[in-house]
Design a protein around this motif. Structure first.
Motif, PDB file in Angstrom:
ATOM      1  N   TYR A   3      56.034  67.604  15.557  1.00 18.83           N
ATOM      2  CA  TYR A   3      54.793  67.300  14.978  1.00 18.83           C
ATOM      3  C   TYR A   3      55.168  65.551  14.695  1.00 18.83           C
ATOM      4  CZ  TYR A   3      53.320  71.643  12.598  1.00 18.83           C
ATOM      5  OH  TYR A   3      53.186  73.307  12.954  1.00 18.83           O
ATOM      6  N   GLY A   4      56.351  65.082  14.702  1.00 20.25           N
ATOM      7  CA  GLY A   4      57.271  63.640  14.490  1.00 20.25           C
ATOM      8  C   GLY A   4      56.224  62.669  15.814  1.00 20.25           C
ATOM      9  N   LEU A   5      56.601  63.800  16.578  1.00 21.01           N
ATOM     10  CA  LEU A   5      55.823  62.749  17.941  1.00 21.01           C
ATOM     11  C   LEU A   5      54.841  62.288  18.045  1.00 21.01           C
ATOM     12  CD1 LEU A   5      58.408  64.156  20.287  1.00 21.01           C
ATOM     13  CD2 LEU A   5      58.751  62.736  19.328  1.00 21.01           C
ATOM     14  N   SER A   7      50.612  61.872  17.308  1.00 18.29           N
ATOM     15  CA  SER A   7      49.337  60.874  16.634  1.00 18.29           C
ATOM     16  C   SER A   7      48.459  61.464  15.449  1.00 18.29           C
ATOM     17  CB  SER A   7      48.851  60.208  17.767  1.00 18.29           C
ATOM     18  OG  SER A   7      47.696  60.852  18.010  1.00 18.29           O
ATOM     19  N   ASP A  10      46.249  63.708  17.557  1.00 18.55           N
ATOM     20  CA  ASP A  10      46.702  64.712  18.096  1.00 18.55           C
ATOM     21  C   ASP A  10      46.687  65.912  16.724  1.00 18.55           C
ATOM     22  OD1 ASP A  10      46.353  63.998  21.005  1.00 18.55           O
ATOM     23  OD2 ASP A  10      48.917  63.346  19.363  1.00 18.55           O
ATOM     24  N   LEU A  34      54.862  60.479   9.387  1.00 18.08           N
ATOM     25  CA  LEU A  34      55.437  60.448  10.795  1.00 18.08           C
ATOM     26  C   LEU A  34      54.286  60.078  11.958  1.00 18.08           C
ATOM     27  CD1 LEU A  34      57.764  63.616  10.998  1.00 18.08           C
ATOM     28  CD2 LEU A  34      58.500  60.615  11.060  1.00 18.08           C
ATOM     29  N   ALA A  35      52.808  61.111  11.784  1.00 20.00           N
ATOM     30  CA  ALA A  35      52.400  60.458  13.033  1.00 20.00           C
ATOM     31  C   ALA A  35      51.343  59.313  12.904  1.00 20.00           C
ATOM     32  CB  ALA A  35      51.262  61.408  12.905  1.00 20.00           C
ATOM     33  N   ARG A  36      51.149  58.544  12.109  1.00 18.75           N
ATOM     34  CA  ARG A  36      50.520  57.702  11.037  1.00 18.75           C
ATOM     35  C   ARG A  36      51.643  56.245  11.856  1.00 18.75           C
ATOM     36  NH1 ARG A  36      50.629  54.648   6.064  1.00 18.75           N
ATOM     37  NH2 ARG A  36      51.235  56.552   5.399  1.00 18.75           N
ATOM     38  N   GLN A  37      52.601  56.878  11.650  1.00 14.55           N
ATOM     39  CA  GLN A  37      53.812  55.604  11.963  1.00 14.55           C
ATOM     40  C   GLN A  37      53.550  55.064  13.336  1.00 14.55           C
ATOM     41  OE1 GLN A  37      57.185  56.380  10.447  1.00 14.55           O
ATOM     42  NE2 GLN A  37      56.715  55.961   7.902  1.00 14.55           N
ATOM     43  N   ASN A  38      53.490  56.466  14.228  1.00 12.72           N
ATOM     44  CA  ASN A  38      53.359  55.893  15.561  1.00 12.72           C
ATOM     45  C   ASN A  38      52.254  55.658  16.542  1.00 12.72           C
ATOM     46  OD1 ASN A  38      55.551  57.413  16.308  1.00 12.72           O
ATOM     47  ND2 ASN A  38      53.790  60.083  16.318  1.00 12.72           N
ATOM     48  N   VAL A  39      50.912  55.349  15.840  1.00 10.89           N
ATOM     49  CA  VAL A  39      49.893  54.397  15.593  1.00 10.89           C
ATOM     50  C   VAL A  39      50.506  52.841  15.319  1.00 10.89           C
ATOM     51  CG1 VAL A  39      47.644  54.312  15.588  1.00 10.89           C
ATOM     52  CG2 VAL A  39      48.636  56.546  15.583  1.00 10.89           C
ATOM     53  N   GLU A  40      50.592  51.938  16.658  1.00  9.38           N
ATOM     54  CA  GLU A  40      51.083  50.798  16.265  1.00  9.38           C
ATOM     55  C   GLU A  40      49.784  49.842  15.460  1.00  9.38           C
ATOM     56  OE1 GLU A  40      52.046  47.205  19.192  1.00  9.38           O
ATOM     57  OE2 GLU A  40      53.067  48.235  19.356  1.00  9.38           O
TER      58      GLU A  40
END
Length: 91
Positions: A3-5, A7, A10, A34-40
């Motif tokens: 899940y941490g990978l 977006s 997703d 974690l997902a939110r942190q994957n979006v710059e």
């Protein structure tokens, strides 16, 4: 966790696959964070929205009022809604 990978978009799509997955994801703030942190460049989570609601506001493409997806939509961040052209004029 895988899940941490993902977006937030997703995760939204995944949460709609089955009731079991939805129940597992809906209140898990850490997964959504974690997902939110994957979006710059994504702004911080507003204090009045849940992680899931914020993801929906950012990545869903339907009007909060009529649910139409075909028209141009504008996000009113201060209210946490997305309106199409027609509904934005009515409010």
């Amino acid at each position: 966790q895988i899940y941490g990978l993902l977006s937030p978009a997703d995760l939204l799509n995944l949460s709609r696959v089955s009731k079991d997955i939805y129940k597992r994801l809906k209140d898990d703030k850490s997964v959504w964070r974690l997902a939110r942190q994957n979006v710059e460049g994504l702004p911080d989570l507003p204090p009045w929205l849940s992680e899931r609601a914020y993801a929906a506001l950012c990545f869903d493409r339907f009007c909060s009022r009529c649910l139409d997806t075909r028209k141009s939509h504008k996000v009113l961040w201060e209210y946490g809604v997305r309106y199409c052209v027609d509904c934005g004029l009515v409010r």
